[in-house]
Motif scaffolding. Structure first.
Motif, PDB file in Angstrom:
ATOM      1  N   THR A 195       1.196  -1.012   0.224  1.00  0.00           N
ATOM      2  CA  THR A 195       0.247   0.342   0.046  1.00  0.00           C
ATOM      3  C   THR A 195       0.629   1.156  -0.351  1.00  0.00           C
ATOM      4  OG1 THR A 195      -1.624   0.966   1.355  1.00  0.00           O
ATOM      5  CG2 THR A 195       0.041  -0.081   2.338  1.00  0.00           C
ATOM      6  N   SER A 196       0.716   1.737  -1.038  1.00  0.00           N
ATOM      7  CA  SER A 196       1.651   3.384  -0.675  1.00  0.00           C
ATOM      8  C   SER A 196       0.816   4.568   0.494  1.00  0.00           C
ATOM      9  CB  SER A 196       0.672   4.161  -1.921  1.00  0.00           C
ATOM     10  OG  SER A 196      -0.424   4.309  -2.308  1.00  0.00           O
ATOM     11  N   GLY A 197      -0.363   3.726   0.765  1.00  0.00           N
ATOM     12  CA  GLY A 197      -0.523   4.363   2.721  1.00  0.00           C
ATOM     13  C   GLY A 197      -0.642   5.834   2.923  1.00  0.00           C
ATOM     14  N   ILE A 198      -0.952   6.563   1.390  1.00  0.00           N
ATOM     15  CA  ILE A 198      -1.643   7.961   1.368  1.00  0.00           C
ATOM     16  C   ILE A 198      -2.951   8.108   1.592  1.00  0.00           C
ATOM     17  CG2 ILE A 198       0.258   8.613   0.305  1.00  0.00           C
ATOM     18  CD1 ILE A 198      -1.016   8.762  -2.128  1.00  0.00           C
ATOM     19  N   VAL A 199      -3.711   6.858   1.361  1.00  0.00           N
ATOM     20  CA  VAL A 199      -5.703   7.277   2.069  1.00  0.00           C
ATOM     21  C   VAL A 199      -5.645   6.653   2.598  1.00  0.00           C
ATOM     22  CG1 VAL A 199      -7.159   6.023   0.767  1.00  0.00           C
ATOM     23  CG2 VAL A 199      -5.379   6.714  -0.936  1.00  0.00           C
ATOM     24  N   TYR A 200      -6.120   7.973   3.536  1.00  0.00           N
ATOM     25  CA  TYR A 200      -6.363   8.021   5.134  1.00  0.00           C
ATOM     26  C   TYR A 200      -8.130   8.611   4.834  1.00  0.00           C
ATOM     27  CZ  TYR A 200      -2.277   9.427   6.748  1.00  0.00           C
ATOM     28  OH  TYR A 200      -1.483   9.106   7.390  1.00  0.00           O
ATOM     29  N   PRO A 201      -8.986   7.447   5.684  1.00  0.00           N
ATOM     30  CA  PRO A 201      -8.154   7.127   7.175  1.00  0.00           C
ATOM     31  C   PRO A 201      -7.673   5.879   6.934  1.00  0.00           C
ATOM     32  CG  PRO A 201     -10.779   6.532   7.237  1.00  0.00           C
ATOM     33  CD  PRO A 201     -10.307   6.889   6.078  1.00  0.00           C
ATOM     34  N   ALA A 202      -7.214   4.644   6.078  1.00  0.00           N
ATOM     35  CA  ALA A 202      -7.458   3.353   6.550  1.00  0.00           C
ATOM     36  C   ALA A 202      -5.622   3.811   6.324  1.00  0.00           C
ATOM     37  CB  ALA A 202      -7.189   2.652   4.830  1.00  0.00           C
ATOM     38  N   ALA A 203      -4.864   4.135   5.612  1.00  0.00           N
ATOM     39  CA  ALA A 203      -3.208   4.661   5.968  1.00  0.00           C
ATOM     40  C   ALA A 203      -3.330   4.974   7.349  1.00  0.00           C
ATOM     41  CB  ALA A 203      -2.859   5.545   5.067  1.00  0.00           C
ATOM     42  N   GLU A 204      -4.104   5.508   8.612  1.00  0.00           N
ATOM     43  CA  GLU A 204      -4.107   5.893   9.992  1.00  0.00           C
ATOM     44  C   GLU A 204      -3.940   4.061  10.683  1.00  0.00           C
ATOM     45  OE1 GLU A 204      -6.914   8.348  11.206  1.00  0.00           O
ATOM     46  OE2 GLU A 204      -6.630   7.556  13.328  1.00  0.00           O
ATOM     47  N   LEU A 205      -4.041   3.035  10.024  1.00  0.00           N
ATOM     48  CA  LEU A 205      -4.055   1.879  10.582  1.00  0.00           C
ATOM     49  C   LEU A 205      -2.965   1.042  10.641  1.00  0.00           C
ATOM     50  CD1 LEU A 205      -6.943  -0.387   9.364  1.00  0.00           C
ATOM     51  CD2 LEU A 205      -7.492   1.344  11.399  1.00  0.00           C
ATOM     52  N   PRO A 206      -1.946   1.463  10.042  1.00  0.00           N
ATOM     53  CA  PRO A 206      -0.596   0.916  10.912  1.00  0.00           C
ATOM     54  C   PRO A 206       0.118   2.148  11.891  1.00  0.00           C
ATOM     55  CG  PRO A 206      -0.710   1.683   8.914  1.00  0.00           C
ATOM     56  CD  PRO A 206      -1.641   1.787   9.030  1.00  0.00           C
ATOM     57  N   LEU A 207      -0.529   3.710  12.004  1.00  0.00           N
ATOM     58  CA  LEU A 207      -0.213   4.169  13.238  1.00  0.00           C
ATOM     59  C   LEU A 207      -0.431   4.221  14.590  1.00  0.00           C
ATOM     60  CD1 LEU A 207      -0.129   7.345  11.472  1.00  0.00           C
ATOM     61  CD2 LEU A 207       1.538   6.202  11.384  1.00  0.00           C
ATOM     62  N   ARG A 208      -1.709   3.581  14.195  1.00  0.00           N
ATOM     63  CA  ARG A 208      -2.777   2.905  15.511  1.00  0.00           C
ATOM     64  C   ARG A 208      -2.141   1.696  16.534  1.00  0.00           C
ATOM     65  NH1 ARG A 208      -7.459   5.358  16.667  1.00  0.00           N
ATOM     66  NH2 ARG A 208      -7.976   7.080  15.561  1.00  0.00           N
ATOM     67  N   ALA A 209      -1.193   0.801  15.576  1.00  0.00           N
ATOM     68  CA  ALA A 209      -1.224  -0.414  15.880  1.00  0.00           C
ATOM     69  C   ALA A 209       0.526  -0.079  15.984  1.00  0.00           C
ATOM     70  CB  ALA A 209      -0.583  -1.621  14.976  1.00  0.00           C
ATOM     71  N   LEU A 210       1.366   0.549  15.386  1.00  0.00           N
ATOM     72  CA  LEU A 210       2.465   1.347  16.611  1.00  0.00           C
ATOM     73  C   LEU A 210       2.335   2.192  17.418  1.00  0.00           C
ATOM     74  CD1 LEU A 210       5.169   1.600  15.336  1.00  0.00           C
ATOM     75  CD2 LEU A 210       5.049   3.996  14.562  1.00  0.00           C
ATOM     76  N   GLY A 211       0.641   2.732  18.186  1.00  0.00           N
ATOM     77  CA  GLY A 211       0.955   3.637  18.860  1.00  0.00           C
ATOM     78  C   GLY A 211       0.823   2.656  20.105  1.00  0.00           C
ATOM     79  N   GLN A 212      -0.580   1.382  20.056  1.00  0.00           N
ATOM     80  CA  GLN A 212       0.071   1.039  21.189  1.00  0.00           C
ATOM     81  C   GLN A 212       0.674  -0.688  21.802  1.00  0.00           C
ATOM     82  OE1 GLN A 212      -2.755   0.542  22.807  1.00  0.00           O
ATOM     83  NE2 GLN A 212      -3.327   2.300  21.687  1.00  0.00           N
ATOM     84  N   GLY A 213       2.047  -0.454  20.630  1.00  0.00           N
ATOM     85  CA  GLY A 213       3.281  -1.403  20.963  1.00  0.00           C
ATOM     86  C   GLY A 213       3.611  -2.115  19.951  1.00  0.00           C
ATOM     87  N   ALA A 214       3.239  -2.344  19.202  1.00  0.00           N
ATOM     88  CA  ALA A 214       3.122  -3.643  18.198  1.00  0.00           C
ATOM     89  C   ALA A 214       4.023  -3.257  16.610  1.00  0.00           C
ATOM     90  CB  ALA A 214       1.885  -3.607  17.058  1.00  0.00           C
ATOM     91  N   VAL A 215       4.359  -4.672  16.823  1.00  0.00           N
ATOM     92  CA  VAL A 215       5.960  -4.673  15.175  1.00  0.00           C
ATOM     93  C   VAL A 215       5.532  -4.190  13.795  1.00  0.00           C
ATOM     94  CG1 VAL A 215       7.388  -6.063  14.519  1.00  0.00           C
ATOM     95  CG2 VAL A 215       7.134  -6.659  17.284  1.00  0.00           C
ATOM     96  N   VAL A 216       5.450  -3.055  13.808  1.00  0.00           N
ATOM     97  CA  VAL A 216       5.209  -2.944  12.070  1.00  0.00           C
ATOM     98  C   VAL A 216       6.127  -2.932  10.806  1.00  0.00           C
ATOM     99  CG1 VAL A 216       3.801  -0.705  11.117  1.00  0.00           C
ATOM    100  CG2 VAL A 216       3.732  -1.108  13.675  1.00  0.00           C
ATOM    101  N   VAL A 217       5.259  -3.587  10.204  1.00  0.00           N
ATOM    102  CA  VAL A 217       6.400  -3.582   8.889  1.00  0.00           C
ATOM    103  C   VAL A 217       5.836  -3.690   7.526  1.00  0.00           C
ATOM    104  CG1 VAL A 217       7.387  -5.910   7.788  1.00  0.00           C
ATOM    105  CG2 VAL A 217       7.007  -6.500   9.847  1.00  0.00           C
TER     106      VAL A 217
END
Ligand code: OAD
Length: 255
Positions: A195-217
């Protein structure tokens, strides 16, 4: 993070989220959104066709484009990335697929309960009253190269039938969005694939995961900037997902 640390995180994960974009289906022959279109559609910008204004201004142009995409999907097969994701689900306690894709290739590869943030090409509905309109699941009546096609009319109110996808400027389906958000905030490994990660709100999901301490790849053949805490596997979805699966569990998807 080294590959061995990543594979260990995957092995130990209680909940893995796989978040996919158009790049996950690219190797099945479905053009991504930001690739230039081919053939008759070359002079159109997908972002200009994927709006309710575009549909209302020229229903046959917009419907024809979506029917062309639907034809591509009907002719396509899941690729090794879809298969590896379905296989990965057998090795971890919980795996949730959240996709921005409007095709059904995850399901056809064997993934269950896929969350479709941007709807589906296979669930058109009336633009006026919302009644679902069944479309045949065969490519028989679809033209090869795509062209203008008059949309069908609703059997209840005679309104135009529109594609069952989310257009620019529209809200995401609320149940899909809240399920995707809950999974992202609850997982321990979040794989963002193609994903190019530029279409919101979908692109927010990796940030939310990161914010909760997930390993984001992030998995993508094209390198882009990510924060220090995120990880990047540069390569195609199929190669990267097969190798992640093999290195984590010594397994390959059955083809
Ligand atoms: P894009 O077309 O924006 O991005 C596709 C991404 O896939 C790019 O980053 C490519 O580098 C990458 N890619 C290409 N080939 C790949 C491969 N073989 N393996 C892995 N990655 C590959 O597609 P999306 O990010 O899905 O929304 O676009 C997001 C949303 O924008 C779409 O869902 C759609 C679109 O407008 C709506 O329709 C609402």
């Amino acid at each position: 993070m080294s590959t061995s640390t990543l594979t260990q995180q995957v092995r130990e994960a209680k909940h893995v989220v796989v978040f996919t974009g158009a790049g996950a289906s690219a190797e099945s022959g479905i053009p991504t959104f930001r690739d230039s279109l081919t053939g008759l559609w070359k002079r159109f910008d997908p972002a200009q066709l994927a709006t309710s204004e575009a549909f209302r201004a020229d229903p046959a142009l917009c419907w024809g484009w979506y029917e062309w995409r639907r034809l591509k999907v009907l002719q396509a097969q899941p690729n090794a990335a879809h298969l590896a994701i379905a296989e990965l689900a057998k090795h971890v306690p919980r795996l949730t697929v959240v996709t921005q894709n409007v095709d059904d290739l995850h399901e056809r590869a064997g993934s269950r309960d896929v969350i479709h943030l941007h709807g589906s090409l296979h669930s058109p509905r009336c633009i006026d009253c919302g009644l679902a309109y069944p479309l045949p699941l065969t490519s028989d009546a679809l033209p090869e190269d795509g062209c203008r096609i008059e949309p069908p009319r609703c059997t209840a109110c005679n309104g135009y039938v529109r594609p069952g996808v989310v257009w620019f400027g529209e809200m995401l389906p609320e149940d899909a969005w809240s399920a995707g958000l809950a999974a992202a905030e609850e997982c321990d490994v979040f794989l963002s694939i193609g994903t190019s990660g530029i279409v919101y709100p979908a692109a927010e999901l990796p940030l939310r995961a990161l914010g909760q301490g997930a390993v984001v790849v992030h998995v993508n053949p094209v390198l882009f900037d990510v924060s220090n805490q995120e990880h990047f596997l540069q390569g195609s979805a199929s190669v990267m997902m097969e190798s992640l699966l093999r290195e984590s569990f010594g397994d390959l998807p059955a083809s």
